[in-house]
Motif scaffolding. Structure first.
Motif, PDB file in Angstrom:
ATOM      1  N   LEU A 207      36.470  43.443  34.487  1.00  0.00           N
ATOM      2  CA  LEU A 207      36.025  42.093  34.122  1.00  0.00           C
ATOM      3  C   LEU A 207      34.712  42.104  33.345  1.00  0.00           C
ATOM      4  CD1 LEU A 207      36.479  39.003  34.473  1.00  0.00           C
ATOM      5  CD2 LEU A 207      35.022  39.168  36.477  1.00  0.00           C
ATOM      6  N   HIS A 209      33.881  43.774  31.064  1.00  0.00           N
ATOM      7  CA  HIS A 209      33.536  45.122  30.612  1.00  0.00           C
ATOM      8  C   HIS A 209      34.663  45.676  29.745  1.00  0.00           C
ATOM      9  CE1 HIS A 209      31.224  44.650  34.269  1.00  0.00           C
ATOM     10  NE2 HIS A 209      30.560  45.744  34.062  1.00  0.00           N
TER      11      HIS A 209
ATOM     12  N   TYR B 278      29.836  46.030  37.490  1.00  0.00           N
ATOM     13  CA  TYR B 278      31.258  46.361  37.564  1.00  0.00           C
ATOM     14  C   TYR B 278      32.037  45.094  37.863  1.00  0.00           C
ATOM     15  CZ  TYR B 278      30.751  46.545  42.737  1.00  0.00           C
ATOM     16  OH  TYR B 278      30.510  46.266  44.053  1.00  0.00           O
ATOM     17  N   ASP B 279      33.331  45.184  37.716  1.00  0.00           N
ATOM     18  CA  ASP B 279      34.191  44.044  38.007  1.00  0.00           C
ATOM     19  C   ASP B 279      34.056  43.713  39.495  1.00  0.00           C
ATOM     20  OD1 ASP B 279      36.274  42.331  38.572  1.00  0.00           O
ATOM     21  OD2 ASP B 279      37.682  43.331  37.218  1.00  0.00           O
ATOM     22  N   PRO B 280      33.431  42.586  39.852  1.00  0.00           N
ATOM     23  CA  PRO B 280      33.119  42.318  41.257  1.00  0.00           C
ATOM     24  C   PRO B 280      34.269  41.693  42.048  1.00  0.00           C
ATOM     25  CG  PRO B 280      32.254  40.560  39.899  1.00  0.00           C
ATOM     26  CD  PRO B 280      32.939  41.526  38.957  1.00  0.00           C
ATOM     27  N   VAL B 281      35.360  41.351  41.354  1.00  0.00           N
ATOM     28  CA  VAL B 281      36.414  40.563  41.995  1.00  0.00           C
ATOM     29  C   VAL B 281      36.954  41.260  43.246  1.00  0.00           C
ATOM     30  CG1 VAL B 281      38.753  39.647  41.708  1.00  0.00           C
ATOM     31  CG2 VAL B 281      37.039  39.300  39.908  1.00  0.00           C
ATOM     32  N   TYR B 282      37.237  42.555  43.126  1.00  0.00           N
ATOM     33  CA  TYR B 282      37.897  43.269  44.234  1.00  0.00           C
ATOM     34  C   TYR B 282      36.928  43.560  45.376  1.00  0.00           C
ATOM     35  CZ  TYR B 282      40.928  43.442  40.264  1.00  0.00           C
ATOM     36  OH  TYR B 282      41.665  43.057  39.183  1.00  0.00           O
TER      37      TYR B 282
END
Lengths: 427, 349
Positions: A207, A209, B278-282
């Motif tokens: 996301l 990125h 980083y992608d925080p969703v998970y």
């Protein structure tokens, strides 16, 4: 592939009854534009126009794009998003030079950037020098973050495509020609000159990125060879604005500076044969695989030297070093472009990874450097985001409206494609 | 008195008290110049005035570091200076360390410009070059005549808040501090120029020489895990919901210390990530993915590990300088050692 870029200098951007280009001025019919970019995932859409030197702060900025349209040759700019991904990079493309399309809206993650059109912050972002058509878009209640990002990304592409259309029949102020022949021909073209390629590593970590190549999520690609002119036609676009200082906007990709600067030397003191697009994924296995593959591809191309650019920092430093050491191990010379996280005082080590083979490094500056930006008269977006965005901190927004941040929050401040003159040095 | 106010620090030798036999002299202060201060004052002319001198024996200083620095700072602050100068110490090791340590403390606590002078092999030079401008001097007091003008010139510039030139221009030891400058050409053009030189075998200058990386040797394995107390530490930003310590999403200025008592499972209702890299969703859906409390509790119940330490530490690794990361690691390590923890699981992202 031979591409003519026809540059049309934009003198101003104004709202008008008809969307058109007249006497160097781009007129935009606001209602028609809003209709064109409408998306059920977005609740509130608005458009504004800002000029260099105006006392305006824009935040949080997701992406900046440059209007370009294919006049002749196959395909469309941003291939794969609106068509069947026809190959681009040949024929004629028109560019509205001096103008940007900027997407802004409530924060998706922690990661969007700031653009100041005036004051000290304006020196750090190239986008303060553009006349920007700013699209403000907020999500509908309950929209998930990944969908929110995708919706905003499409709004930027659609708005840019819509505006670019006005330049289709315009007479360019300047035409530049870029040509790269098929690899086996290009390698033989300048027998006395060193053969050079560009390893173009894209941020691909999820996301905000992500980057896209012909509309394919680049985390799913293996390193691949493309013509430099394909990039000029929007084959690579951004879905990426984390720590906005060193993330490549779509505008950066369209004007990808290593590509243009290698062309400046092409046929004079080097032979620029092609671009290898690579990625920067999160797992060690992915990093090893992509760097192995990039090094193999570079070796098979038979080049003498490469420039490798990074996007981001921290674990992408590992991708950069893997690419460097594996390509140098093949006897091919490398120059790297990175930026630095040397701490607010500049006293720390700058990178998270390093290698002795990395003996030729260009740096785009220390992103931890702190700056205070005075209050500006107008805010587009939501300035309270500075307390949580990357580069901001609790209390970054002072009572007098000034903000104190690390320059990593400023869109494009330490761009690692080498877009800016600012760079790191030592005292 | 006119001009910018300066305080000068020297040792017992340069104060004319005596050599090694007087090195245990306790710190004291005097109004105006003492010893080499007069040469500095002559070089300053009317623009700056040495209003006071603080003197301390080198042995006393180095053997009483904890108490002597606050004492000296108090004396210096009493003169209300705008610039602070120490030495020059030439190649005198303990004197160099004292000059550097006082400069560092003055800069940090009184927030005024500091300057000293040393021979580059003086141990104090390497220790304090980041904290102070250290004018490069000869290796003995015979070189005083060369050292004074350079120190005075830089001190004047600092006092008047003028722009400071490069180490070569001003004669100070490179501090190793990274700064941002505007080059003539953009980065991509500099990269192309550098590549052309490298390909031709010509000399080129990297803009960032690779540092020596600190590699950590893994500790020997724990002998009996079933009796071990294990702690969790993360740079993945897992914090109690709402991020009570406001740990920054990038370039963290702190770490947080949080209680795990009563937690068998972290959920979206109790914890979240503060990390912006980083992608925080998970991680937000299930914070155990970054800080595996659920699995650790199972291992604790099954007796695989002795116990899970009920305090965890979290910071954000994103954009955090290596120097800060080291500082937090040291502080966390000390606390865990005192708590009798046997092993630590470090999770990143």
């Amino acid at each position: 592939m031979r591409l003519e870029l026809g540059y049309i200098s934009v003198k101003d951007v104004k709202f008008g009854e008809k969307t058109e280009l007249r006497d160097g001025i781009v007129y935009v019919n606001k209602a028609e534009l809003l209709e064109t970019i409408a998306d059920e995932r977005l609740a509130k859409l608005d458009v504004d126009i800002v000029h260099p030197g105006e006392s305006v702060r824009i935040c949080p900025v997701k992406d900046v794009l440059e209007p370009r349209v294919k006049v002749s040759g196959s395909g469309n700019v941003f291939p794969g998003f609106f068509d069947d991904a026809k190959t681009v990079g040949e024929g004629r493309t028109h560019v509205l030079r001096g103008m940007g399309v900027m997407t802004v809206g409530k924060i998706v993650g922690f990661q969007e950037g700031i653009v100041d059109m005036a004051g000290p912050g304006a020196d750090y972002t190239p986008f303060s020098q553009l006349i920007n058509l700013v699209i403000l878009a907020d999500k509908v209640e309950g929209l998930k973050q990944h969908e929110h990002e995708a919706a905003l990304r499409m709004v930027g592409l659609k708005a840019t495509r819509y505006v670019a259309e006005v330049s289709r029949n315009a007479e360019p102020d300047e035409i530049k020609v870029y040509e790269t022949k098929p690899l086996q021909e290009q390698l033989l073209e300048y027998p006395g000159l060193p053969k050079v390629a560009y390893v173009y590593a894209l941020q691909t970590q999820g996301l905000l990125h992500d980057s896209y190549l012909y509309a394919v999520d680049a985390k799913k690609i293996l390193p691949t060879l493309i013509y430099p002119t394909e990039v000029m036609d929007g084959a690579v676009i951004s879905g990426n604005c984390v720590s906005a200082c060193d993330k490549n906007t779509t505008y950066h990709h369209l004007n990808s500076p290593v590509i243009y600067d290698l062309f400046e030397h092409h046929g004079k003191d080097l032979n620029f044969v092609g671009v290898v697009v690579s990625n920067e994924n999160v797992t060690l296995l992915d990093k090893e695989r992509s760097s192995n593959y990039a090094a193999k591809l570079i070796k098979s191309m038979g080049v003498d030297g490469v420039i490798i650019s990074e996007e981001g920092f921290g674990n992408p430093d590992a991708d950069l070093m893997m690419n460097c050491k594996k390509i140098e191990a093949e006897g091919i010379k490398t120059v790297l472009i990175t930026d630095e996280y040397a701490g607010r005082d500049g006293a720390s080590q700058s990178l998270a990874d390093g290698h002795v083979a990395a003996n030729a490094v260009v740096t785009a500056g220390n992103a931890n450097a702190v700056i205070t930006l005075p209050k500006l008269d107008k805010v587009i977006g939501y300035v309270d985001a500075v307390n949580t965005i990357a580069g901001g901190f609790d209390g970054a927004l002072a009572a007098d409206g000034s903000i104190t941040i690390e320059i990593q929050a400023i869109t494009g401040a330490t761009n690692e494609l080498g877009f800016n003159r600012m760079g790191g040095s030592v005292i | 008195m006119a001009g910018i106010r300066v305080v000068h620090y020297i040792n017992q030798f340069f104060a004319g008290i005596g050599g090694e036999e007087k090195a245990d002299t306790k710190p004291f202060k005097k109004e105006g110049v003492v010893g080499p201060g007069s040469a500095l004052q002559a070089a300053f002319g009317e623009e700056m005035t040495i209003v006071g001198t603080v003197i301390c024996g080198d042995t006393y200083f180095n053997e009483n570091l904890d108490t002597v620095i606050p004492e000296i700072i108090k004396m210096i602050a009493g003169f209300n200076p705008q610039v602070f100068i120490a030495g020059p110490a030439f190649n005198a090791g303990r004197y160099g360390v004292a000059c550097g340590a006082v400069c560092e403390a003055v800069a940090r606590q009184l927030k005024i410009p500091v300057i000293t002078g040393m021979y580059e092999e003086n141990p104090g030079a390497d220790m304090y070059k980041k904290s102070a401008y250290i004018i490069k001097t000869g290796n003995s007091a015979a070189k005083m005549r060369q050292a004074i003008p350079a120190m005075a010139k830089l001190a004047l510039k600092l006092g008047k808040s003028e722009a400071i030139g490069t180490p070569e221009e001003e004669g100070y030891l490179p501090k190793g501090i990274r700064i941002n400058i505007w080059y003539e050409k953009r980065g991509s053009a500099r990269a192309v120029d550098m590549l052309i030189k490298k390909l031709r075998g010509e000399a080129f200058q990297t803009e960032y020489p690779m540092p020596v990386f600190d590699r950590v040797t893994p500790r020997p394995a724990l002998k009996d895990l079933s009796k071990a107390k294990i702690a969790l530490v993360t740079s993945g930003g897992i914090v109690p919901k709402g991020n009570p310590d406001r740990i920054e999403s990038s370039s963290a200025s702190k770490f947080g210390t949080y209680d795990l008592t009563g937690f068998d499972d972290l959920t979206a209702a109790t914890h979240e990530t503060a990390h912006g890299g980083y992608d925080p969703v998970y991680a937000n859906q299930d914070p155990d993915r970054v800080l595996p409390v659920d699995v650790m509790r199972v291992l604790e119940k099954e007796g695989v590990i002795g116990s899970l330490h009920n305090t965890y530490y979290a910071t954000v690794g994103n954009g955090t300088s290596v120097a800060n990361a080291k500082k937090y690691a040291h502080a966390i390590g000390l606390e865990l050692k005192e708590a009798g923890v046997d092993g630590i699981i470090l999770t990143s992202t």
